[in-house]
Design a protein around this motif. Structure first.
Motif, PDB file in Angstrom:
ATOM      1  N   ARG A 191       0.824  -1.210   0.000  1.00 42.94           N
ATOM      2  CA  ARG A 191       0.000   0.000   0.000  1.00 42.94           C
ATOM      3  C   ARG A 191       0.857   1.258   0.000  1.00 42.94           C
ATOM      4  NH1 ARG A 191      -4.385  -0.861   4.587  1.00 42.94           N
ATOM      5  NH2 ARG A 191      -2.598  -1.714   5.665  1.00 42.94           N
ATOM      6  N   ARG A 192       2.143   1.116   0.239  1.00 44.14           N
ATOM      7  CA  ARG A 192       3.041   2.272   0.181  1.00 44.14           C
ATOM      8  C   ARG A 192       3.281   2.717  -1.263  1.00 44.14           C
ATOM      9  NH1 ARG A 192       7.612   2.058   4.685  1.00 44.14           N
ATOM     10  NH2 ARG A 192       6.386   1.124   6.342  1.00 44.14           N
ATOM     11  N   TRP A 193       3.036   1.828  -2.207  1.00 40.80           N
ATOM     12  CA  TRP A 193       3.243   2.147  -3.616  1.00 40.80           C
ATOM     13  C   TRP A 193       1.965   2.812  -4.124  1.00 40.80           C
ATOM     14  CZ3 TRP A 193       3.064  -1.645  -8.226  1.00 40.80           C
ATOM     15  CH2 TRP A 193       3.658  -1.062  -9.330  1.00 40.80           C
ATOM     16  N   SER A 194       1.965   4.112  -4.223  1.00 43.33           N
ATOM     17  CA  SER A 194       0.764   4.880  -4.554  1.00 43.33           C
ATOM     18  C   SER A 194       0.574   4.981  -6.067  1.00 43.33           C
ATOM     19  CB  SER A 194       0.855   6.283  -3.955  1.00 43.33           C
ATOM     20  OG  SER A 194       0.976   6.184  -2.562  1.00 43.33           O
ATOM     21  N   VAL A 195      -0.019   3.949  -6.627  1.00 45.61           N
ATOM     22  CA  VAL A 195      -0.343   3.942  -8.053  1.00 45.61           C
ATOM     23  C   VAL A 195      -1.795   3.514  -8.204  1.00 45.61           C
ATOM     24  CG1 VAL A 195       2.024   3.463  -8.797  1.00 45.61           C
ATOM     25  CG2 VAL A 195       0.456   1.571  -8.376  1.00 45.61           C
ATOM     26  N   ALA A 196      -2.345   3.720  -9.377  1.00 45.22           N
ATOM     27  CA  ALA A 196      -3.721   3.308  -9.640  1.00 45.22           C
ATOM     28  C   ALA A 196      -3.836   1.790  -9.548  1.00 45.22           C
ATOM     29  CB  ALA A 196      -4.146   3.776 -11.030  1.00 45.22           C
ATOM     30  N   MET A 197      -4.976   1.314  -9.083  1.00 41.07           N
ATOM     31  CA  MET A 197      -5.183  -0.122  -8.918  1.00 41.07           C
ATOM     32  C   MET A 197      -5.048  -0.857 -10.253  1.00 41.07           C
ATOM     33  SD  MET A 197      -5.554  -2.558  -6.794  1.00 41.07           S
ATOM     34  CE  MET A 197      -6.027  -1.831  -5.259  1.00 41.07           C
ATOM     35  N   GLU A 198      -5.497  -0.250 -11.351  1.00 39.92           N
ATOM     36  CA  GLU A 198      -5.403  -0.898 -12.665  1.00 39.92           C
ATOM     37  C   GLU A 198      -3.940  -1.141 -13.036  1.00 39.92           C
ATOM     38  OE1 GLU A 198      -7.165   2.029 -12.259  1.00 39.92           O
ATOM     39  OE2 GLU A 198      -9.109   1.027 -12.037  1.00 39.92           O
ATOM     40  N   TYR A 199      -3.093  -0.135 -12.776  1.00 34.29           N
ATOM     41  CA  TYR A 199      -1.666  -0.270 -13.079  1.00 34.29           C
ATOM     42  C   TYR A 199      -1.034  -1.335 -12.190  1.00 34.29           C
ATOM     43  CZ  TYR A 199       3.234   0.867 -13.721  1.00 34.29           C
ATOM     44  OH  TYR A 199       4.570   0.793 -13.991  1.00 34.29           O
ATOM     45  N   ARG A 200      -1.374  -1.334 -10.907  1.00 33.70           N
ATOM     46  CA  ARG A 200      -0.847  -2.321  -9.964  1.00 33.70           C
ATOM     47  C   ARG A 200      -1.223  -3.733 -10.414  1.00 33.70           C
ATOM     48  NH1 ARG A 200       0.037  -1.489  -4.437  1.00 33.70           N
ATOM     49  NH2 ARG A 200      -1.047   0.470  -4.674  1.00 33.70           N
ATOM     50  N   ILE A 201      -2.462  -3.930 -10.799  1.00 29.97           N
ATOM     51  CA  ILE A 201      -2.920  -5.252 -11.238  1.00 29.97           C
ATOM     52  C   ILE A 201      -2.209  -5.661 -12.524  1.00 29.97           C
ATOM     53  CG2 ILE A 201      -4.921  -6.516 -12.130  1.00 29.97           C
ATOM     54  CD1 ILE A 201      -6.586  -4.912 -10.055  1.00 29.97           C
ATOM     55  N   MET A 202      -2.019  -4.708 -13.443  1.00 29.01           N
ATOM     56  CA  MET A 202      -1.320  -5.006 -14.687  1.00 29.01           C
ATOM     57  C   MET A 202       0.105  -5.468 -14.403  1.00 29.01           C
ATOM     58  SD  MET A 202       1.022  -3.491 -17.188  1.00 29.01           S
ATOM     59  CE  MET A 202       1.108  -1.849 -16.561  1.00 29.01           C
ATOM     60  N   ARG A 203       0.830  -4.767 -13.524  1.00 33.88           N
ATOM     61  CA  ARG A 203       2.210  -5.143 -13.189  1.00 33.88           C
ATOM     62  C   ARG A 203       2.258  -6.482 -12.448  1.00 33.88           C
ATOM     63  NH1 ARG A 203       6.367  -1.376 -13.107  1.00 33.88           N
ATOM     64  NH2 ARG A 203       7.548  -3.285 -12.758  1.00 33.88           N
ATOM     65  N   LEU A 204       1.300  -6.707 -11.548  1.00 30.42           N
ATOM     66  CA  LEU A 204       1.244  -7.972 -10.819  1.00 30.42           C
ATOM     67  C   LEU A 204       0.974  -9.123 -11.786  1.00 30.42           C
ATOM     68  CD1 LEU A 204       1.321  -9.293  -8.014  1.00 30.42           C
ATOM     69  CD2 LEU A 204      -1.126  -8.894  -7.866  1.00 30.42           C
ATOM     70  N   ASN A 205       0.044  -8.927 -12.714  1.00 32.46           N
ATOM     71  CA  ASN A 205      -0.244  -9.962 -13.711  1.00 32.46           C
ATOM     72  C   ASN A 205       0.974 -10.259 -14.572  1.00 32.46           C
ATOM     73  OD1 ASN A 205      -2.867 -10.533 -12.988  1.00 32.46           O
ATOM     74  ND2 ASN A 205      -3.745  -9.030 -14.373  1.00 32.46           N
ATOM     75  N   GLN A 206       1.688  -9.231 -14.997  1.00 31.16           N
ATOM     76  CA  GLN A 206       2.897  -9.434 -15.789  1.00 31.16           C
ATOM     77  C   GLN A 206       3.903 -10.286 -15.030  1.00 31.16           C
ATOM     78  OE1 GLN A 206       4.356  -5.504 -16.599  1.00 31.16           O
ATOM     79  NE2 GLN A 206       3.356  -5.398 -18.600  1.00 31.16           N
ATOM     80  N   TYR A 207       4.135  -9.942 -13.778  1.00 29.69           N
ATOM     81  CA  TYR A 207       5.129 -10.663 -12.990  1.00 29.69           C
ATOM     82  C   TYR A 207       4.704 -12.111 -12.753  1.00 29.69           C
ATOM     83  CZ  TYR A 207       8.279 -12.138  -9.381  1.00 29.69           C
ATOM     84  OH  TYR A 207       9.208 -12.855  -8.672  1.00 29.69           O
TER      85      TYR A 207
END
Length: 126
Positions: A50-66
């Motif tokens: 939660r310290r990484w302040s980015v939009a949820m869509e971007y967070r999900i995209m990066r998590l899916n990529q990884y």
């Protein structure tokens, strides 16, 4: 030959490119090495923090990529189902906390971390 990178070890302790090995009654099986699993968990924690302040869509995209890349690389390993449960639990915890707060930011002292222990295999001490 690089002595630091070369070794002779029993198959149960040997690690090759992030893969480890264990024995069962049906033969030798491939697993994800504990160190590689710990690195994956740490990366998922950072992507769902939660310290990484980015939009949820971007967070999900990066998590899916990884996760897709990691699962693709380790597709040969006999990974227990608990690893998928841990990964999805971490993302769900993060999404729930973002929903409570109205965004992805939170106080600096708290992070979005799932407290599961991860997968266990015969021979890795768990």
């Amino acid at each position: 030959m690089n002595q630091a990178k070369s070794s002779i070890a029993p198959a149960t302790t040997a690690v090759l490119l992030g893969f480890g090995f264990f024995f069962t009654t049906s033969g030798v099986k491939i697993r994800v090495a504990p160190k590689a699993w710990q690195r994956a968990k740490a990366r998922i924690r950072s992507l769902t923090s939660r310290r990484w302040s980015v939009a949820m869509e971007y967070r999900i995209m990066r998590l899916n990529q990884y996760v897709r890349g990691w699962m693709g690389y380790f597709r040969l390993a006999d990974t227990p189902a608990s690893s998928g449960i841990w990964m999805s639990g971490s993302a769900v915890d993060c999404a729930k906390s973002a929903g409570r707060n109205g965004n992805a930011s939170a106080p600096r002292s708290r992070t979005c971390v799932h407290s599961g222990s991860g997968p266990t295999w015969p021979g890795n001490g768990a």
